[in-house]
Scaffold this motif. Sequence first.
Motif, PDB file in Angstrom:
ATOM      1  N   SER A  29       1.033  -4.627   2.650  1.00 59.74           N
ATOM      2  CA  SER A  29       2.000  -4.543   1.550  1.00 59.74           C
ATOM      3  C   SER A  29       2.684  -5.884   1.317  1.00 59.74           C
ATOM      4  O   SER A  29       3.019  -6.231   0.181  1.00 59.74           O
ATOM      5  N   ARG A  30       2.911  -6.651   2.378  1.00 61.13           N
ATOM      6  CA  ARG A  30       3.492  -7.978   2.208  1.00 61.13           C
ATOM      7  C   ARG A  30       2.567  -8.879   1.390  1.00 61.13           C
ATOM      8  O   ARG A  30       3.016  -9.639   0.520  1.00 61.13           O
ATOM      9  N   ARG A  32       1.011   4.443  14.740  1.00 64.38           N
ATOM     10  CA  ARG A  32       1.860   3.257  14.693  1.00 64.38           C
ATOM     11  C   ARG A  32       1.064   2.025  14.284  1.00 64.38           C
ATOM     12  O   ARG A  32       1.546   1.189  13.512  1.00 64.38           O
ATOM     13  N   GLY A  33      -0.164   1.906  14.777  1.00 63.00           N
ATOM     14  CA  GLY A  33      -1.001   0.787  14.372  1.00 63.00           C
ATOM     15  C   GLY A  33      -1.355   0.839  12.897  1.00 63.00           C
ATOM     16  O   GLY A  33      -1.384  -0.200  12.214  1.00 63.00           O
ATOM     17  N   ARG A  34      -1.601   2.045  12.395  1.00 60.19           N
ATOM     18  CA  ARG A  34      -1.911   2.163  10.964  1.00 60.19           C
ATOM     19  C   ARG A  34      -0.693   1.782  10.110  1.00 60.19           C
ATOM     20  O   ARG A  34      -0.833   1.131   9.070  1.00 60.19           O
ATOM     21  N   GLN A  35       0.493   2.223  10.539  1.00 58.65           N
ATOM     22  CA  GLN A  35       1.698   1.857   9.785  1.00 58.65           C
ATOM     23  C   GLN A  35       1.930   0.347   9.792  1.00 58.65           C
ATOM     24  O   GLN A  35       2.346  -0.223   8.782  1.00 58.65           O
ATOM     25  N   GLU A  36       1.662  -0.301  10.917  1.00 60.39           N
ATOM     26  CA  GLU A  36       1.807  -1.753  10.976  1.00 60.39           C
ATOM     27  C   GLU A  36       0.823  -2.440  10.038  1.00 60.39           C
ATOM     28  O   GLU A  36       1.171  -3.406   9.340  1.00 60.39           O
ATOM     29  N   PHE A  37      -0.405  -1.949   9.981  1.00 62.00           N
ATOM     30  CA  PHE A  37      -1.402  -2.533   9.080  1.00 62.00           C
ATOM     31  C   PHE A  37      -0.974  -2.349   7.623  1.00 62.00           C
ATOM     32  O   PHE A  37      -1.085  -3.274   6.811  1.00 62.00           O
ATOM     33  N   VAL A  38      -0.477  -1.151   7.284  1.00 59.85           N
ATOM     34  CA  VAL A  38      -0.025  -0.894   5.915  1.00 59.85           C
ATOM     35  C   VAL A  38       1.128  -1.820   5.545  1.00 59.85           C
ATOM     36  O   VAL A  38       1.185  -2.364   4.426  1.00 59.85           O
ATOM     37  N   GLU A  39       2.054  -2.039   6.469  1.00 61.68           N
ATOM     38  CA  GLU A  39       3.201  -2.904   6.182  1.00 61.68           C
ATOM     39  C   GLU A  39       2.764  -4.340   5.931  1.00 61.68           C
ATOM     40  O   GLU A  39       3.248  -4.998   4.988  1.00 61.68           O
ATOM     41  N   GLN A  40       1.844  -4.852   6.758  1.00 67.15           N
ATOM     42  CA  GLN A  40       1.403  -6.234   6.577  1.00 67.15           C
ATOM     43  C   GLN A  40       0.579  -6.393   5.294  1.00 67.15           C
ATOM     44  O   GLN A  40       0.703  -7.398   4.590  1.00 67.15           O
ATOM     45  N   MET A  91       0.842  -1.195   0.000  1.00 60.97           N
ATOM     46  CA  MET A  91       0.000   0.000   0.000  1.00 60.97           C
ATOM     47  C   MET A  91       0.877   1.245   0.000  1.00 60.97           C
ATOM     48  O   MET A  91       1.826   1.331   0.770  1.00 60.97           O
ATOM     49  N   ARG A  92       0.557   2.198  -0.834  1.00 56.19           N
ATOM     50  CA  ARG A  92       1.306   3.443  -0.904  1.00 56.19           C
ATOM     51  C   ARG A  92       0.430   4.545  -0.318  1.00 56.19           C
ATOM     52  O   ARG A  92      -0.471   5.066  -0.981  1.00 56.19           O
ATOM     53  N   ILE A 146       5.995 -14.248   4.252  1.00 58.31           N
ATOM     54  CA  ILE A 146       5.431 -12.950   4.647  1.00 58.31           C
ATOM     55  C   ILE A 146       5.096 -12.879   6.124  1.00 58.31           C
ATOM     56  O   ILE A 146       4.768 -11.802   6.632  1.00 58.31           O
ATOM     57  N   GLY A 147       5.140 -13.986   6.827  1.00 58.43           N
ATOM     58  CA  GLY A 147       4.886 -13.963   8.251  1.00 58.43           C
ATOM     59  C   GLY A 147       3.456 -14.346   8.601  1.00 58.43           C
ATOM     60  O   GLY A 147       2.534 -14.275   7.778  1.00 58.43           O
ATOM     61  N   ALA A 148       3.276 -14.727   9.885  1.00 59.40           N
ATOM     62  CA  ALA A 148       1.967 -15.184  10.336  1.00 59.40           C
ATOM     63  C   ALA A 148       0.965 -14.047  10.425  1.00 59.40           C
ATOM     64  O   ALA A 148      -0.240 -14.247  10.227  1.00 59.40           O
ATOM     65  N   PHE A 149       1.436 -12.829  10.750  1.00 59.52           N
ATOM     66  CA  PHE A 149       0.500 -11.706  10.869  1.00 59.52           C
ATOM     67  C   PHE A 149      -0.158 -11.422   9.523  1.00 59.52           C
ATOM     68  O   PHE A 149      -1.376 -11.201   9.447  1.00 59.52           O
TER      69      PHE A 149
END
Length: 506
Positions: free
Chosen positions: A91-92, A81-89, A1-2, A39-42
């Motif tokens: 994006s994976r 911080r929670g939004r950035q974590e959601f965007v990162e996951q 996600m960009r 990509i990880g379990a999350f």
Amino acid sequence: MRIGNMHQFTEHHRYYSYRDFSLSAVDRKMIGLIYQPMIGAFATGLYQLFYQLVPDDRVGYSPLEPQRKLFLGSGLDMHERGRQEFVEQASRLEAVGLLQTSRLGVPDSDDYVYEYELIKPLSPDEFFRNPHLMLLLRDKVGKYAVISLRESFYEKEADELAGAELARDNITVPFYELFKLNAQTVDVELEQALSEVAPTRSPAAKPQLETAGIQYGEIISRFPRNSANRKYVERLRGDEEQMAQLNFVAYKYSLTVVDLCRLLDEDDVFSTRGELMMDELQLRASQMYRQDRKRDEDRLRMQGRMEAASAGEQGDTGDEPLEEVAVQEEFYMEVPAQLAGRCDIHQYNMLMRNEPHTRFVTRFFPGAVPEWIIRVFEVIDLNYRLTGSVINVLIHYVLGMNDAQRVTKTYIDAVASNMLVKRIDSFEKAVRYVRDQVRMEKDRELRQAGGAAGGKASGGARGAASGRTRGRKPAMAIVQEAGELAVSQEELEEMRRLARKLDGNK
């Protein structure tokens, strides 16, 4: 996600998910054993959350809800911080091809709606044919684990059948041998009802072009970050038509990912509105293709020179010479004027059949061979791949039989290209080709000579006719001086009688 600004992606913005498939047991196994190590379990848990938003026995859209439900379901706090974590996951998931995210603008409002479209996991065969995904899995778990994981998806064939070569006879019953449809009646109500309940999202059929297999991720990962065209290249993400055209250009001109990135980074490849100028891109790709081809030819010629030099050094140490091949008399060529008196016809044809072209061409010059002639025949030898005896016949034709002195690079290259097209790959074929060319040239000269003779005979009349048609004034006959004419006494008396008669009529 960009996401450029986190204020445009909050728990208050609404979202919906879409999928047009259901997961099978093999798909779930692929997610757990293949995708999760990458990509990880999350991220795989987030994929399952999106999947469960639509009932398992249905396909289509989930309800339109605020993203607060996603954050709470993922165990994330509703702050930056929670939004950035959601965007990162997310994006994976997008990077491995399991999710595609779109941002939809609401008309008459500054609000956004986010669409999360799930994509079905690849089958085992498709995944292990995909090089970058398989290499990523190898980097995560190791090559021996990759081999073990691949074997876990397949059941082996019985040993009795594995090595046997059995004849296969397809005895499947086709549809129309078993069922008969009543195609005479058309149910209008059924067709209307099916069209009303049909899904609004239907994939459009697109023409399939030959492709180089270059993905968007490969381009953007190698594209310079400080380039002025980067914002335009980023728009290619999700644009399947533009990516297909780029892949076709790369396939057409044998471009690598690095070459394609270099072209996209140049000026005037994108318009001021960010549209890709395909004509300009193809023109520059063609220029790069020609330059690369010229470098390859030069490299090949240099390699050939080195091999020839090494072969010469080895030959001096006592290697056996190549066996000479005799020439039948029906394929003898006449000795050129340059070599008359230096060798007879038998010796000349043996030289032309067996001697290397680098030595054979020197016999037509009293001193050193011009450098451009050496380069031309070097290209014909190393790049065009004509055999040595055929090249010698070509030398005989352009240097020994060319009375019109048309010894130019273009002429020699044209004759060599014609030989390639006509599959001239032996001495005998080359001799027949030369004789046919000489015969055609003689026939053409005879026709031209006949036409010139006919033109002289009818030149006056044709010139007058052409003058009347081209000029505005009619062509007038010119009285030429013929000198004194001898007139007999009887003719003179007849002329006087006619003159008296005309005077009497007056």
